[in-house]
Design a protein around this motif. Sequence first.
Motif, PDB file in Angstrom:
ATOM      1  N   TYR A 127       0.874  -1.177   0.000  1.00  0.00           N
ATOM      2  CA  TYR A 127       0.000   0.000   0.000  1.00  0.00           C
ATOM      3  C   TYR A 127       0.909   1.223   0.000  1.00  0.00           C
ATOM      4  CZ  TYR A 127      -4.161  -2.846   0.843  1.00  0.00           C
ATOM      5  OH  TYR A 127      -5.190  -3.741   0.716  1.00  0.00           O
ATOM      6  N   TYR A 128       1.434   1.516  -1.172  1.00  0.00           N
ATOM      7  CA  TYR A 128       2.510   2.492  -1.291  1.00  0.00           C
ATOM      8  C   TYR A 128       2.043   3.941  -1.186  1.00  0.00           C
ATOM      9  CZ  TYR A 128       0.869   2.288  -6.163  1.00  0.00           C
ATOM     10  OH  TYR A 128       0.090   2.298  -7.295  1.00  0.00           O
ATOM     11  N   ARG A 129       0.736   4.177  -1.238  1.00  0.00           N
ATOM     12  CA  ARG A 129       0.257   5.558  -1.096  1.00  0.00           C
ATOM     13  C   ARG A 129       0.569   6.130   0.277  1.00  0.00           C
ATOM     14  NH1 ARG A 129      -2.126   3.631  -5.270  1.00  0.00           N
ATOM     15  NH2 ARG A 129      -2.880   5.013  -6.929  1.00  0.00           N
ATOM     16  N   ARG A 130       0.756   5.291   1.267  1.00  0.00           N
ATOM     17  CA  ARG A 130       1.157   5.761   2.590  1.00  0.00           C
ATOM     18  C   ARG A 130       2.539   6.411   2.564  1.00  0.00           C
ATOM     19  NH1 ARG A 130      -0.983   2.622   7.575  1.00  0.00           N
ATOM     20  NH2 ARG A 130      -3.002   1.819   6.901  1.00  0.00           N
ATOM     21  N   SER A 131       3.300   6.170   1.506  1.00  0.00           N
ATOM     22  CA  SER A 131       4.660   6.702   1.410  1.00  0.00           C
ATOM     23  C   SER A 131       4.818   7.790   0.357  1.00  0.00           C
ATOM     24  CB  SER A 131       5.643   5.559   1.095  1.00  0.00           C
ATOM     25  OG  SER A 131       5.655   4.586   2.119  1.00  0.00           O
ATOM     26  N   LEU A 132       3.756   8.118  -0.384  1.00  0.00           N
ATOM     27  CA  LEU A 132       3.867   9.082  -1.481  1.00  0.00           C
ATOM     28  C   LEU A 132       3.690  10.523  -0.989  1.00  0.00           C
ATOM     29  CD1 LEU A 132       1.914   7.309  -4.362  1.00  0.00           C
ATOM     30  CD2 LEU A 132       4.357   7.855  -4.320  1.00  0.00           C
ATOM     31  N   PRO A 133       4.556  11.436  -1.429  1.00  0.00           N
ATOM     32  CA  PRO A 133       4.483  12.833  -0.995  1.00  0.00           C
ATOM     33  C   PRO A 133       3.121  13.494  -1.219  1.00  0.00           C
ATOM     34  CG  PRO A 133       6.574  12.444  -2.084  1.00  0.00           C
ATOM     35  CD  PRO A 133       5.758  11.195  -2.261  1.00  0.00           C
ATOM     36  N   ARG A 134       2.425  13.132  -2.304  1.00  0.00           N
ATOM     37  CA  ARG A 134       1.124  13.744  -2.583  1.00  0.00           C
ATOM     38  C   ARG A 134       0.146  13.520  -1.438  1.00  0.00           C
ATOM     39  NH1 ARG A 134      -1.596  12.297  -8.222  1.00  0.00           N
ATOM     40  NH2 ARG A 134       0.385  13.205  -8.899  1.00  0.00           N
ATOM     41  N   VAL A 138      -1.565  15.721   2.285  1.00  0.00           N
ATOM     42  CA  VAL A 138      -2.905  15.682   2.881  1.00  0.00           C
ATOM     43  C   VAL A 138      -2.806  15.409   4.372  1.00  0.00           C
ATOM     44  CG1 VAL A 138      -5.129  14.477   2.893  1.00  0.00           C
ATOM     45  CG2 VAL A 138      -3.983  14.957   0.714  1.00  0.00           C
ATOM     46  N   LYS A 139      -1.961  14.451   4.750  1.00  0.00           N
ATOM     47  CA  LYS A 139      -1.783  14.130   6.171  1.00  0.00           C
ATOM     48  C   LYS A 139      -1.218  15.330   6.931  1.00  0.00           C
ATOM     49  CE  LYS A 139       0.226  10.688   9.285  1.00  0.00           C
ATOM     50  NZ  LYS A 139      -1.020  10.639  10.078  1.00  0.00           N
ATOM     51  N   GLU A 140      -0.302  16.038   6.303  1.00  0.00           N
ATOM     52  CA  GLU A 140       0.281  17.232   6.928  1.00  0.00           C
ATOM     53  C   GLU A 140      -0.806  18.277   7.208  1.00  0.00           C
ATOM     54  OE1 GLU A 140       2.874  20.920   5.262  1.00  0.00           O
ATOM     55  OE2 GLU A 140       3.754  18.933   4.906  1.00  0.00           O
ATOM     56  N   TRP A 141      -1.688  18.509   6.239  1.00  0.00           N
ATOM     57  CA  TRP A 141      -2.787  19.462   6.439  1.00  0.00           C
ATOM     58  C   TRP A 141      -3.711  19.008   7.565  1.00  0.00           C
ATOM     59  CZ3 TRP A 141      -4.066  19.918   0.516  1.00  0.00           C
ATOM     60  CH2 TRP A 141      -3.236  20.887  -0.061  1.00  0.00           C
ATOM     61  N   LEU A 142      -4.018  17.721   7.600  1.00  0.00           N
ATOM     62  CA  LEU A 142      -4.896  17.205   8.644  1.00  0.00           C
ATOM     63  C   LEU A 142      -4.255  17.337  10.022  1.00  0.00           C
ATOM     64  CD1 LEU A 142      -6.177  13.999   6.832  1.00  0.00           C
ATOM     65  CD2 LEU A 142      -7.556  16.013   7.380  1.00  0.00           C
ATOM     66  N   ASP A 143      -2.971  16.968  10.105  1.00  0.00           N
ATOM     67  CA  ASP A 143      -2.269  17.035  11.384  1.00  0.00           C
ATOM     68  C   ASP A 143      -2.136  18.468  11.891  1.00  0.00           C
ATOM     69  OD1 ASP A 143      -2.022  14.296  11.295  1.00  0.00           O
ATOM     70  OD2 ASP A 143       0.085  14.291  10.678  1.00  0.00           O
ATOM     71  N   ALA A 144      -2.123  19.435  10.943  1.00  0.00           N
ATOM     72  CA  ALA A 144      -2.005  20.855  11.313  1.00  0.00           C
ATOM     73  C   ALA A 144      -3.378  21.498  11.538  1.00  0.00           C
ATOM     74  CB  ALA A 144      -1.257  21.610  10.220  1.00  0.00           C
ATOM     75  N   ASN A 145      -4.434  20.687  11.508  1.00  0.00           N
ATOM     76  CA  ASN A 145      -5.804  21.169  11.738  1.00  0.00           C
ATOM     77  C   ASN A 145      -6.200  22.281  10.765  1.00  0.00           C
ATOM     78  OD1 ASN A 145      -6.340  19.475  14.033  1.00  0.00           O
ATOM     79  ND2 ASN A 145      -5.002  20.822  15.220  1.00  0.00           N
ATOM     80  N   LEU A 192      -9.098   2.893   0.824  1.00  0.00           N
ATOM     81  CA  LEU A 192      -9.530   2.561   2.176  1.00  0.00           C
ATOM     82  C   LEU A 192      -8.345   2.405   3.112  1.00  0.00           C
ATOM     83  CD1 LEU A 192     -12.393   0.125   1.163  1.00  0.00           C
ATOM     84  CD2 LEU A 192     -12.682   2.348   2.295  1.00  0.00           C
ATOM     85  N   ASP A 193      -7.270   1.814   2.612  1.00  0.00           N
ATOM     86  CA  ASP A 193      -6.059   1.704   3.419  1.00  0.00           C
ATOM     87  C   ASP A 193      -5.507   3.092   3.737  1.00  0.00           C
ATOM     88  OD1 ASP A 193      -3.680  -0.161   4.354  1.00  0.00           O
ATOM     89  OD2 ASP A 193      -2.792   1.522   3.264  1.00  0.00           O
ATOM     90  N   LEU A 194      -5.501   3.970   2.734  1.00  0.00           N
ATOM     91  CA  LEU A 194      -5.015   5.335   2.939  1.00  0.00           C
ATOM     92  C   LEU A 194      -5.873   6.074   3.959  1.00  0.00           C
ATOM     93  CD1 LEU A 194      -3.040   7.605   2.050  1.00  0.00           C
ATOM     94  CD2 LEU A 194      -4.742   8.214   0.311  1.00  0.00           C
ATOM     95  N   PHE A 195      -7.190   5.869   3.941  1.00  0.00           N
ATOM     96  CA  PHE A 195      -8.070   6.564   4.883  1.00  0.00           C
ATOM     97  C   PHE A 195      -7.752   6.161   6.325  1.00  0.00           C
ATOM     98  CE2 PHE A 195     -11.565   6.621   1.368  1.00  0.00           C
ATOM     99  CZ  PHE A 195     -10.789   7.491   0.627  1.00  0.00           C
ATOM    100  N   ALA A 196      -7.434   4.890   6.533  1.00  0.00           N
ATOM    101  CA  ALA A 196      -7.052   4.453   7.880  1.00  0.00           C
ATOM    102  C   ALA A 196      -5.760   5.145   8.318  1.00  0.00           C
ATOM    103  CB  ALA A 196      -6.882   2.937   7.906  1.00  0.00           C
ATOM    104  N   TYR A 197      -4.851   5.332   7.382  1.00  0.00           N
ATOM    105  CA  TYR A 197      -3.585   6.008   7.678  1.00  0.00           C
ATOM    106  C   TYR A 197      -3.812   7.484   7.989  1.00  0.00           C
ATOM    107  CZ  TYR A 197       1.252   7.597   6.954  1.00  0.00           C
ATOM    108  OH  TYR A 197       2.498   8.162   7.097  1.00  0.00           O
TER     109      TYR A 197
END
Length: 326
Positions: A127-134, A138-145, A192-197
Amino acid sequence: MEGRKQIRWGILGCGNVTEVKSGPAYQKTEGFEVVAVMRRDAAKAADYAKRHGVSKHYSDADALINDTDVDAVYIATPPDSHKLYALKVAAAGKPCCVEKPMAPSYADSLEIQQAFAKKNLPLFVAYYRRSLPRFLKVKEWLDANEIGQVRHIHWFLGKPPNNIDLSGDYNWRTDAKVAPAGYFDDLASHGLDLFAYLLGDFKSVSGTAVNQQGLYSAKDAITGHWLHENGITGSGTWNFGTQVREDLVEIHGSQGKISFSIFEEANVILTNEESEEKLFIDHPKHVQQFHVENLRDDLLGQQNHPSTGKTALHTSWVMDSILGNL
């Protein structure tokens, strides 16, 4: 495998996914080397080895798995054979990376995960999308609220039937014996795997799956809804008989929204009370490159990989729950 300078990989199933997406990433990653490949068609295995500069090729999986020059195995065969080969790799005592989905069912995925856990062997899933900068943006934006408290995520994926679907020619991706939910198994697992991440594990999941078109034996229209453990709600629709292709994920928050595509080459978009930000972040030429580099760092004890047998098992549970198989 800490302290080892070079980790030697064998690849089971050197088909299309290994030509550009994954195989070269294993060869180009410092500290990794591909020393053997296997395909049941001996001539195709030999051709792949010659074109990619791999020293050994096999038409027998056991021969590659038990080759003493192979330290770790990447399984890139169709999903219905993942359990067979993964259990053999576990028995041989070698780390393994399995293509997604880990197996066609949660039960098979659990058997794989338990076999590696019992021997304390590293197990990864591609599930390589967990490692892709793109998607890390998104995770960075979420973590920064950036959109406040996350309320809901929705994904719509639709595409028209392709020529193989319409012709009735054999396609393992839509054969219910190999992939019971067809393209859903192949494609929806990534998102779905990415959403869990991005948002945390799923707590409860349900769904409906039917075959609307009658073009093949697998399901072709699926809907699902779920609740993440942190209270975020989610929903998804995957339909493989629509007029046009569409792929849109929207994460709604109390103060904004994030939009992006799982498969299309499109911007990631942040819209909040202050502004709208659109970013296009390229994928690497070999899309599994960062995933494979993270494999190396994990095996060398430098950091934990984001996609393991444990996380992929959770994704298998989500998939089967949407399909009503649990």
